[in-house]
Enzyme design. Sequence first.
Site, short mmCIF file in Angstrom:
data_model
loop_
_atom_site.label_atom_id
_atom_site.label_comp_id
_atom_site.label_asym_id
_atom_site.label_seq_id
_atom_site.Cartn_x
_atom_site.Cartn_y
_atom_site.Cartn_z
N CYS A 70 9.97 -42.50 -8.09
CA CYS A 70 8.62 -42.26 -7.60
C CYS A 70 7.58 -42.71 -8.62
O CYS A 70 6.64 -43.43 -8.30
CB CYS A 70 8.46 -40.76 -7.31
SG CYS A 70 6.77 -40.28 -6.99
N CYS A 75 6.59 -44.62 -5.33
CA CYS A 75 5.32 -44.15 -4.77
C CYS A 75 4.09 -44.53 -5.61
O CYS A 75 3.11 -45.06 -5.09
CB CYS A 75 5.32 -42.62 -4.64
SG CYS A 75 6.92 -41.88 -4.31
N LYS A 78 3.43 -48.40 -6.29
CA LYS A 78 3.14 -48.98 -4.98
C LYS A 78 1.74 -48.63 -4.51
O LYS A 78 0.98 -49.48 -4.07
CB LYS A 78 4.17 -48.47 -3.97
CG LYS A 78 3.78 -48.74 -2.55
CD LYS A 78 4.52 -47.87 -1.59
CE LYS A 78 3.92 -46.51 -1.43
NZ LYS A 78 4.78 -45.65 -0.60
N TYR A 210 9.59 -48.71 5.92
CA TYR A 210 8.24 -48.52 5.37
C TYR A 210 8.00 -49.35 4.12
O TYR A 210 6.89 -49.85 3.90
CB TYR A 210 7.93 -47.04 5.18
CG TYR A 210 8.54 -46.38 3.95
CD1 TYR A 210 7.80 -46.25 2.78
CD2 TYR A 210 9.83 -45.86 3.96
CE1 TYR A 210 8.34 -45.64 1.66
CE2 TYR A 210 10.37 -45.26 2.85
CZ TYR A 210 9.63 -45.16 1.70
OH TYR A 210 10.17 -44.55 0.59
N GLU A 214 4.95 -51.96 3.74
CA GLU A 214 3.95 -51.75 2.68
C GLU A 214 3.79 -52.98 1.79
O GLU A 214 2.67 -53.38 1.48
CB GLU A 214 4.35 -50.53 1.84
CG GLU A 214 4.20 -49.24 2.63
CD GLU A 214 4.72 -47.99 1.92
OE1 GLU A 214 4.39 -46.90 2.37
OE2 GLU A 214 5.47 -48.12 0.93
N HIS A 469 -18.03 -33.41 11.45
CA HIS A 469 -18.72 -34.59 11.95
C HIS A 469 -19.56 -35.24 10.87
O HIS A 469 -20.14 -34.53 10.06
CB HIS A 469 -19.62 -34.13 13.11
CG HIS A 469 -20.27 -35.25 13.83
ND1 HIS A 469 -19.57 -36.13 14.64
CD2 HIS A 469 -21.57 -35.65 13.85
CE1 HIS A 469 -20.42 -37.02 15.13
NE2 HIS A 469 -21.63 -36.74 14.66
N GLU A 474 -12.11 -35.63 13.25
CA GLU A 474 -12.56 -34.68 14.28
C GLU A 474 -11.96 -35.01 15.64
O GLU A 474 -11.90 -34.16 16.53
CB GLU A 474 -14.09 -34.62 14.35
CG GLU A 474 -14.76 -35.88 14.86
CD GLU A 474 -16.29 -35.77 14.87
OE1 GLU A 474 -16.81 -34.75 15.33
OE2 GLU A 474 -16.94 -36.72 14.40
P1 FAD Z 1 14.87 -40.54 -8.51
O1 FAD Z 1 13.43 -40.22 -8.59
O2 FAD Z 1 15.24 -41.94 -8.21
O3 FAD Z 1 15.53 -40.11 -9.88
C1 FAD Z 1 16.86 -40.36 -10.17
C2 FAD Z 1 16.96 -40.60 -11.66
O4 FAD Z 1 18.33 -40.56 -12.04
C3 FAD Z 1 16.45 -41.98 -12.07
O5 FAD Z 1 15.47 -41.84 -13.05
C4 FAD Z 1 17.69 -42.69 -12.58
O6 FAD Z 1 17.41 -43.57 -13.66
C5 FAD Z 1 18.54 -41.53 -13.04
N1 FAD Z 1 19.97 -41.81 -13.11
C6 FAD Z 1 20.75 -42.47 -12.20
N2 FAD Z 1 22.02 -42.48 -12.61
C7 FAD Z 1 22.06 -41.82 -13.80
C8 FAD Z 1 23.11 -41.49 -14.71
N3 FAD Z 1 24.37 -41.81 -14.45
N4 FAD Z 1 22.79 -40.82 -15.82
C9 FAD Z 1 21.52 -40.46 -16.09
N5 FAD Z 1 20.49 -40.74 -15.26
C10 FAD Z 1 20.76 -41.40 -14.13
N6 FAD Z 1 8.57 -41.26 -1.41
C11 FAD Z 1 7.46 -40.62 -0.96
O7 FAD Z 1 7.50 -39.41 -0.76
N7 FAD Z 1 6.28 -41.30 -0.75
C12 FAD Z 1 6.17 -42.62 -0.98
O8 FAD Z 1 5.10 -43.21 -0.77
C13 FAD Z 1 7.32 -43.32 -1.47
N8 FAD Z 1 7.25 -44.64 -1.76
C14 FAD Z 1 8.34 -45.28 -2.26
C15 FAD Z 1 8.23 -46.64 -2.55
C16 FAD Z 1 9.31 -47.32 -3.04
C17 FAD Z 1 9.18 -48.80 -3.36
C18 FAD Z 1 10.54 -46.63 -3.27
C19 FAD Z 1 11.73 -47.37 -3.80
C20 FAD Z 1 10.66 -45.29 -2.99
C21 FAD Z 1 9.55 -44.59 -2.48
N9 FAD Z 1 9.63 -43.24 -2.15
C22 FAD Z 1 8.52 -42.59 -1.67
C23 FAD Z 1 10.90 -42.47 -2.27
C24 FAD Z 1 10.93 -41.63 -3.54
O9 FAD Z 1 10.63 -42.44 -4.65
C25 FAD Z 1 12.32 -41.00 -3.69
O10 FAD Z 1 12.64 -40.31 -2.50
C26 FAD Z 1 12.35 -40.01 -4.85
O11 FAD Z 1 12.02 -40.65 -6.06
C27 FAD Z 1 13.76 -39.39 -4.95
O12 FAD Z 1 13.84 -38.55 -6.07
P2 FAD Z 1 15.24 -38.28 -6.77
O13 FAD Z 1 15.00 -37.24 -7.79
O14 FAD Z 1 16.27 -38.07 -5.74
O15 FAD Z 1 15.63 -39.67 -7.45
#
Ligand code: FAD
Length: 496
Positions: A70, A75, A78, A210, A214, A469, A474
């Site tokens: 994110c 998010c 973007k 999406y 976008e 308004h 609205e």
């Molecule tokens: P993440 O935030 O991806 O975190 C997972 C973390 O685990 C990462 O930092 C990764 O490096 C780490 N990791 C992975 N494997 C290992 C390992 N073996 N050891 C240690 N660390 C590890 N959502 C919205 O709500 N609104 C939006 O507008 C939106 N726009 C998006 C736009 C794009 C281009 C993308 C790709 C996604 C978007 N999302 C949006 C989705 C949102 O980013 C994800 O749903 C959210 O980040 C998921 O959170 P998470 O904690 O599951 O994973």
Amino acid sequence: MARKMLIDGELGKPSEDDKNYDFDLFVIGAGSGGVRASRFSANYGAKVGICELPFHPISSETIGGVGGTCVIRGCVPKKILVYGASYGGELEDARKFGWELSEKVDFNWKKLLQKKTDEINRLNGIYKRLLSNAGVKLFEGEGRLAGPNEVEVTQLDGTKLSYSAKHILIATGSRAQRLNIPGEELAITSDKALSLEELPKRAVVVGGGYIAVEFASIWRGMGSTVDLVFRKELPLRGFDDEMRAVVARNLEGRGINLHPRTNLSKLMKTEHGIMAVTDHGEELMADVVLFATGRAPNSKRLNLEAAGVELDNTGAIKVDEYSRTNMPSVWAVGDVTNRMNLTPVALMEGTCFANTVFKGQPSKPDYNNVPYAVFSIPPLSVVGLSEEQALEQANGDILIFTSTFNPMKNTISGRQEKTVMKLVVDAETDKVLGASMCGPDAPEIMQGIAVALKCGATKAQFDSTVGLHPTAAEEFVTMRSLTRRVAGQGKPKTNL
Ligand code: FAD
């Protein structure tokens, strides 16, 4: 603060056994879900460790960064680019509002990119501070399961650390997938698209979700020629069909070339750029080809199967309603479980996990009435059920109210782009089951509508709310005439 541990649904004192673990909780992955769960658990008194891959804007199996998708490559960056791209249309409209702008307006991509990078660096620092302020111990390295209560962290220099934990939470997110076609290595995914050195003059975006929509809007807003290639008749499968058609019309209105019912067959490098060949035989020339063709859970390198944690056939970790896997000490939240892949949902799941395990309040995430936004230009936002979902779930008839109007700003600017709103209502109970809007500020408006739906608002309550308004919003409280009544047994529209 006293340490509270919930063991198998009961709040109890730490047993003698607990004292032998290095941590009460060890979290793998410091993105939205992992950071939330670890901070809240630490605030409830748990001793928490978390590991995260080293930082870089473009992720790989060994690259990540505190803050996660994110903040670093989702998010936030973007939305910064969407803001940047929106000025293109705003500048066109401004002329009709009396702004004397010289004919040629330049856009400096590198300047915006630098600002974006500065911002994600700042947020990365803030997330690290959030963890340390909560007393969470952060390790930089790749985590994997070494047993039901054992985590191994491989650091950058290859050295391995091993820790035991009473509970292990996997929050490793997901990663963009590439199409398996000849020349696929010429394409990029969204990570790279957020960090391109140059603004592409011509972009081919592949995908109907999406993220595809976008990026098409971002590049078009910055003046690029954009071709959007997708498999279905309309983009945004899963959203309300009527609203999907509105988005498609707007994308075309903004100058994006749509290629529905189209797949990419191959990519070829030529002296004029990348040639993207479609299954209809079209040859689209591009400086950049973006694959926005889905994401897969980051579960492969975690040693889960060996440790006995069950995955589904997409590689997502199977969890129960409390985010617990089949192994009682191992839990998972966020995209790696592939439930509803949104940041606020990963946060909710992280919060519920902490409440369940360390606060003594068993909590299930509630996936009803989660609002969504597509930051196309103009944006689409929805909450609750689409017309098709309502029909599938309904016992009785469904009432549809729609409003299509020229936003006040467009009456001056002359922009030919209608705002469209829709309410889906249960005919018997009068309850509003779903709301959608495509038009300026739709996501800002929809957050408030989501509160109303969460409270179970009826259409009569919408109608008795006084409008604000003059706003577009609205219109949601003045949609008095029924557009159509759909019989409950009427089939949802199509496979568009
Ligand atoms: P993440 O935030 O991806 O975190 C997972 C973390 O685990 C990462 O930092 C990764 O490096 C780490 N990791 C992975 N494997 C290992 C390992 N073996 N050891 C240690 N660390 C590890 N959502 C919205 O709500 N609104 C939006 O507008 C939106 N726009 C998006 C736009 C794009 C281009 C993308 C790709 C996604 C978007 N999302 C949006 C989705 C949102 O980013 C994800 O749903 C959210 O980040 C998921 O959170 P998470 O904690 O599951 O994973």
